[in-house]
Design an enzyme around this catalytic site. Structure first.
Site, PDB file in Angstrom:
ATOM      1  CB  CYS A  79      -2.230  -2.539   5.321  1.00 44.21           C
ATOM      2  SG  CYS A  79      -3.775  -2.017   5.276  1.00 44.21           S
ATOM      3  CG  ASP A 103      -1.906  -1.179   1.228  1.00 45.42           C
ATOM      4  OD1 ASP A 103      -1.780  -1.811   0.117  1.00 45.42           O
ATOM      5  OD2 ASP A 103      -2.622  -1.410   2.081  1.00 45.42           O
ATOM      6  CE  LYS A 125      -3.325  -4.235   1.201  1.00 43.03           C
ATOM      7  NZ  LYS A 125      -4.197  -3.638   2.032  1.00 43.03           N
TER       8      LYS A 125
HETATM    9  C1  C5J Z   1      -3.062   0.461   5.590  1.00 47.92           C
HETATM   10  C2  C5J Z   1      -4.640   1.640   6.720  1.00 47.92           C
HETATM   11  N1  C5J Z   1      -2.545   0.347   4.439  1.00 47.92           N
HETATM   12  N2  C5J Z   1      -4.104   2.247   7.423  1.00 47.92           N
HETATM   13  N3  C5J Z   1      -4.415   0.957   5.614  1.00 47.92           N
HETATM   14  O1  C5J Z   1      -2.357   0.124   6.385  1.00 47.92           O
HETATM   15  O2  C5J Z   1      -6.149   1.914   6.636  1.00 47.92           O
END
Ligand code: C5J
Length: 222
Positions: free
Chosen positions: A164, A26, A131
């Site tokens: 994540c 991400d 995802k």
């Molecule tokens: C991730 C989030 N990628 N913090 N998402 O950690 O909502």
């Protein structure tokens, strides 16, 4: 490709590079740049930028050695049909998932904010896993992609450490993958959660995996 030993906590880890994949989680504009999902949640997104240079150096080193690299992106279909109501219905309505923001609709596939940041853009041959959840295995084909390559070890990087990254490591650990989390290649909006999140991975003899960093990985593969 040969087997190398990566120094890590709580123990060094012998890994076969042809059965190893880096999973870059991400590293999207929505989390790292102003105006995206991260900022709408009230976070200081500049705190995540420390992970960019080590991730970039790591990717260069892994590409030079031919190590498999996978990227993930959190996001949803434009009609939000893959987003649970419980996930959408949080925060101020004008700033929720799907709302218009300066980088397009927040956390929606195909919008500018959903893109991986330019510095870490995927190269041809590096799968990008979209995802809908926090974990990279939930409702994705990541496990198929990894098992088709015979992968048994993951080098896990990305944001955020305690959300994540952690969710993915827990999912991967339960699926039998050896997970090495790279401390400098991960980041959080909450430095204390980053530190504790890493400790949680390596505690109890490595309950979810190992913690290492980009230097120790690059030293091992050189
Ligand atoms: C991730 C989030 N990628 N913090 N998402 O950690 O909502």
């Amino acid at each position: 490709m040969k087997e190398v030993t990566i120094h890590a906590e709580p123990t060094p880890v012998p890994v076969a590079l042809d059965r190893t994949a880096a999973v870059i989680i991400d590293m999207q504009r929505d989390f790292l740049e102003p105006g995206g999902f991260g900022e709408t949640l009230g976070n200081d997104v500049s705190l995540l930028r420390s992970a960019i240079p080590p991730c970039k150096a790591l990717l260069e080193g892994l590409r030079a050695r031919g190590v498999f690299i996978v990227h993930t992106r959190e996001g949803h279909r434009a009609d939000l049909s893959d987003a649970h109501r419980a996930k959408i219905e949080r925060g101020e309505p004008t700033k929720r998932i799907g709302a218009e923001g300066p980088m397009g609709r927040i956390l929606i596939r195909g919008e500018p904010g959903h893109d991986i940041i330019e510095e870490l853009a995927p190269r041809p041959g590096e799968p990008v896993i979209d995802k809908p959840g926090k974990g990279a295995f939930y409702a994705t084909d990541l496990e198929t992609v990894l098992s088709n390559r015979g992968i048994d070890t993951l080098l896990v990087c990305g944001v955020t450490t305690e959300v994540c990254v952690h969710t993915t490591v827990r999912e991967a650990n339960d699926r039998g993958y050896r997970c090495l989390v790279l401390s400098d290649c991960c980041a959080s909006y909450f430095p204390e959660f980053h530190a504790i999140g890493l400790k949680m991975v390596a505690a109890q003899g490595g309950i979810f995996g190992w913690v290492t960093d980009s230097k120790r990985v690059l030293d091992a593969i050189r």
